[in-house]
Design a protein around this motif. Structure first.
Motif, PDB file in Angstrom:
ATOM      1  N   MET A  52      -2.941   5.338  15.925  1.00 17.53           N
ATOM      2  CA  MET A  52      -3.341   4.562  14.640  1.00 17.53           C
ATOM      3  C   MET A  52      -3.203   5.162  13.665  1.00 17.53           C
ATOM      4  SD  MET A  52      -3.868   1.081  13.819  1.00 17.53           S
ATOM      5  CE  MET A  52      -4.755   0.322  13.655  1.00 17.53           C
ATOM      6  N   MET A  53      -4.094   6.963  14.200  1.00 17.28           N
ATOM      7  CA  MET A  53      -4.470   7.716  12.482  1.00 17.28           C
ATOM      8  C   MET A  53      -3.083   7.567  11.524  1.00 17.28           C
ATOM      9  SD  MET A  53      -6.609   8.324  11.245  1.00 17.28           S
ATOM     10  CE  MET A  53      -8.518   9.004  10.598  1.00 17.28           C
ATOM     11  N   ASP A  54      -1.744   8.442  12.630  1.00 20.47           N
ATOM     12  CA  ASP A  54      -0.951   8.149  11.255  1.00 20.47           C
ATOM     13  C   ASP A  54      -0.571   6.897  10.735  1.00 20.47           C
ATOM     14  OD1 ASP A  54      -0.224  10.436  12.696  1.00 20.47           O
ATOM     15  OD2 ASP A  54       0.651  10.164  14.456  1.00 20.47           O
ATOM     16  N   TRP A  55      -0.979   5.845  11.201  1.00 18.75           N
ATOM     17  CA  TRP A  55      -0.179   4.654  10.018  1.00 18.75           C
ATOM     18  C   TRP A  55      -1.570   4.525   9.355  1.00 18.75           C
ATOM     19  CZ3 TRP A  55       4.043   2.300  10.362  1.00 18.75           C
ATOM     20  CH2 TRP A  55       5.086   2.464  12.391  1.00 18.75           C
ATOM     21  N   LEU A  56      -2.529   5.054   9.680  1.00 19.02           N
ATOM     22  CA  LEU A  56      -3.555   5.123   8.045  1.00 19.02           C
ATOM     23  C   LEU A  56      -2.942   5.648   6.613  1.00 19.02           C
ATOM     24  CD1 LEU A  56      -6.360   4.482  10.151  1.00 19.02           C
ATOM     25  CD2 LEU A  56      -5.823   2.766   8.762  1.00 19.02           C
ATOM     26  N   LYS A  57      -2.898   6.996   7.631  1.00 17.28           N
ATOM     27  CA  LYS A  57      -2.101   8.693   6.418  1.00 17.28           C
ATOM     28  C   LYS A  57      -0.875   8.021   5.889  1.00 17.28           C
ATOM     29  CE  LYS A  57      -4.398  12.190   9.660  1.00 17.28           C
ATOM     30  NZ  LYS A  57      -3.943  13.335   9.474  1.00 17.28           N
ATOM     31  N   LEU A  58       0.041   7.335   6.748  1.00 15.70           N
ATOM     32  CA  LEU A  58       1.222   6.714   6.297  1.00 15.70           C
ATOM     33  C   LEU A  58       1.006   5.390   4.756  1.00 15.70           C
ATOM     34  CD1 LEU A  58       4.501   6.612   5.548  1.00 15.70           C
ATOM     35  CD2 LEU A  58       4.322   4.754   7.069  1.00 15.70           C
ATOM     36  N   ALA A  59      -0.247   5.392   5.287  1.00 15.38           N
ATOM     37  CA  ALA A  59      -0.583   4.025   4.338  1.00 15.38           C
ATOM     38  C   ALA A  59      -1.371   4.402   2.901  1.00 15.38           C
ATOM     39  CB  ALA A  59      -1.268   2.650   4.537  1.00 15.38           C
ATOM     40  N   GLU A  60      -1.590   5.651   3.663  1.00  8.62           N
ATOM     41  CA  GLU A  60      -2.479   6.005   2.161  1.00  8.62           C
ATOM     42  C   GLU A  60      -1.333   6.495   1.596  1.00  8.62           C
ATOM     43  OE1 GLU A  60      -6.352   8.323   4.009  1.00  8.62           O
ATOM     44  OE2 GLU A  60      -6.974   7.178   4.302  1.00  8.62           O
ATOM     45  N   VAL A  61      -0.767   7.086   1.673  1.00  6.72           N
ATOM     46  CA  VAL A  61       0.223   8.226   1.351  1.00  6.72           C
ATOM     47  C   VAL A  61       0.936   7.346   0.351  1.00  6.72           C
ATOM     48  CG1 VAL A  61       2.492   9.358   1.366  1.00  6.72           C
ATOM     49  CG2 VAL A  61       0.459   9.917   2.559  1.00  6.72           C
ATOM     50  N   LEU A  62       1.601   6.236   0.990  1.00  7.14           N
ATOM     51  CA  LEU A  62       2.382   4.878   0.341  1.00  7.14           C
ATOM     52  C   LEU A  62       1.950   4.248  -0.058  1.00  7.14           C
ATOM     53  CD1 LEU A  62       4.258   3.342   3.377  1.00  7.14           C
ATOM     54  CD2 LEU A  62       4.858   4.605   1.624  1.00  7.14           C
ATOM     55  N   ASN A  63      -0.062   4.340  -0.562  1.00  7.50           N
ATOM     56  CA  ASN A  63      -0.634   3.426  -1.744  1.00  7.50           C
ATOM     57  C   ASN A  63      -0.592   4.333  -2.844  1.00  7.50           C
ATOM     58  OD1 ASN A  63      -2.187   1.792  -2.946  1.00  7.50           O
ATOM     59  ND2 ASN A  63      -3.989   2.150  -2.237  1.00  7.50           N
ATOM     60  N   ALA A  64      -0.813   6.172  -2.789  1.00  7.87           N
ATOM     61  CA  ALA A  64      -1.214   7.054  -3.563  1.00  7.87           C
ATOM     62  C   ALA A  64       0.412   7.032  -4.717  1.00  7.87           C
ATOM     63  CB  ALA A  64      -1.160   8.122  -3.137  1.00  7.87           C
ATOM     64  N   LEU A  65       1.236   6.905  -4.013  1.00  4.66           N
ATOM     65  CA  LEU A  65       2.303   7.070  -5.018  1.00  4.66           C
ATOM     66  C   LEU A  65       2.868   5.991  -5.172  1.00  4.66           C
ATOM     67  CD1 LEU A  65       4.536   9.646  -2.472  1.00  4.66           C
ATOM     68  CD2 LEU A  65       3.671  10.310  -4.056  1.00  4.66           C
ATOM     69  N   ARG A  66       2.658   5.110  -5.147  1.00  3.29           N
ATOM     70  CA  ARG A  66       2.541   3.304  -5.428  1.00  3.29           C
ATOM     71  C   ARG A  66       4.139   3.251  -5.146  1.00  3.29           C
ATOM     72  NH1 ARG A  66       0.476   2.176 -11.553  1.00  3.29           N
ATOM     73  NH2 ARG A  66      -0.190   0.730 -10.020  1.00  3.29           N
ATOM     74  N   VAL A  67       4.320   3.087  -3.986  1.00  2.00           N
ATOM     75  CA  VAL A  67       6.228   2.993  -4.142  1.00  2.00           C
ATOM     76  C   VAL A  67       6.124   1.425  -3.351  1.00  2.00           C
ATOM     77  CG1 VAL A  67       7.526   3.656  -1.621  1.00  2.00           C
ATOM     78  CG2 VAL A  67       5.756   5.245  -2.123  1.00  2.00           C
ATOM     79  N   ILE A  68       5.607   1.129  -2.747  1.00  2.00           N
ATOM     80  CA  ILE A  68       6.113  -0.368  -3.173  1.00  2.00           C
ATOM     81  C   ILE A  68       5.879  -0.548  -4.480  1.00  2.00           C
ATOM     82  CG2 ILE A  68       5.236  -2.799  -2.606  1.00  2.00           C
ATOM     83  CD1 ILE A  68       6.359  -1.184  -0.026  1.00  2.00           C
ATOM     84  N   PRO A  69       4.992  -0.466  -5.067  1.00  2.02           N
ATOM     85  CA  PRO A  69       5.426  -1.170  -7.276  1.00  2.02           C
ATOM     86  C   PRO A  69       6.589  -0.492  -7.767  1.00  2.02           C
ATOM     87  CG  PRO A  69       2.908  -1.153  -6.575  1.00  2.02           C
ATOM     88  CD  PRO A  69       3.711  -0.718  -5.565  1.00  2.02           C
ATOM     89  N   ARG A  70       6.599   0.647  -7.501  1.00  2.00           N
ATOM     90  CA  ARG A  70       8.239   0.837  -7.807  1.00  2.00           C
ATOM     91  C   ARG A  70       9.134   0.659  -7.621  1.00  2.00           C
ATOM     92  NH1 ARG A  70       6.462   6.719 -10.008  1.00  2.00           N
ATOM     93  NH2 ARG A  70       4.315   6.423  -9.646  1.00  2.00           N
ATOM     94  N   ILE A  71       9.122   0.639  -5.897  1.00  2.00           N
ATOM     95  CA  ILE A  71      10.774  -0.574  -5.572  1.00  2.00           C
ATOM     96  C   ILE A  71      10.844  -1.574  -5.822  1.00  2.00           C
ATOM     97  CG2 ILE A  71      11.266  -1.363  -3.461  1.00  2.00           C
ATOM     98  CD1 ILE A  71      10.157   1.219  -2.380  1.00  2.00           C
TER      99      ILE A  71
END
Length: 69
Positions: free
Chosen positions: A1-20
């Protein structure tokens, strides 16, 4: 569960979804402009479509730039 939270934080910090989404819009906008330039006698409705797509991009870019980090 913790790995998913870290991944979500990284994706949020890099703004991956808005960039895509912005890259996808850019490709769609380019295709609309290329299509419009190939028309021999464009109608008002076709010009309106180009205008709407371009305006949507301006709005999206404004939201992307104005959003919090």
């Amino acid at each position: 569960m913790m790995d998913w939270l870290k991944l979500a934080e990284v994706l949020n910090a890099l703004r991956v979804i808005p960039r895509i989404m912005l890259a996808t819009y850019t490709l769609v906008w380019y295709q609309v402009i290329a299509w419009f330039m190939t028309l021999s006698d464009p109608s008002m409705a076709q010009a309106g479509l180009v205008s709407v797509v371009t305006g949507a991009g301006a709005a999206w870019f404004g939201l992307y730039i104005g959003g919090k980090k």
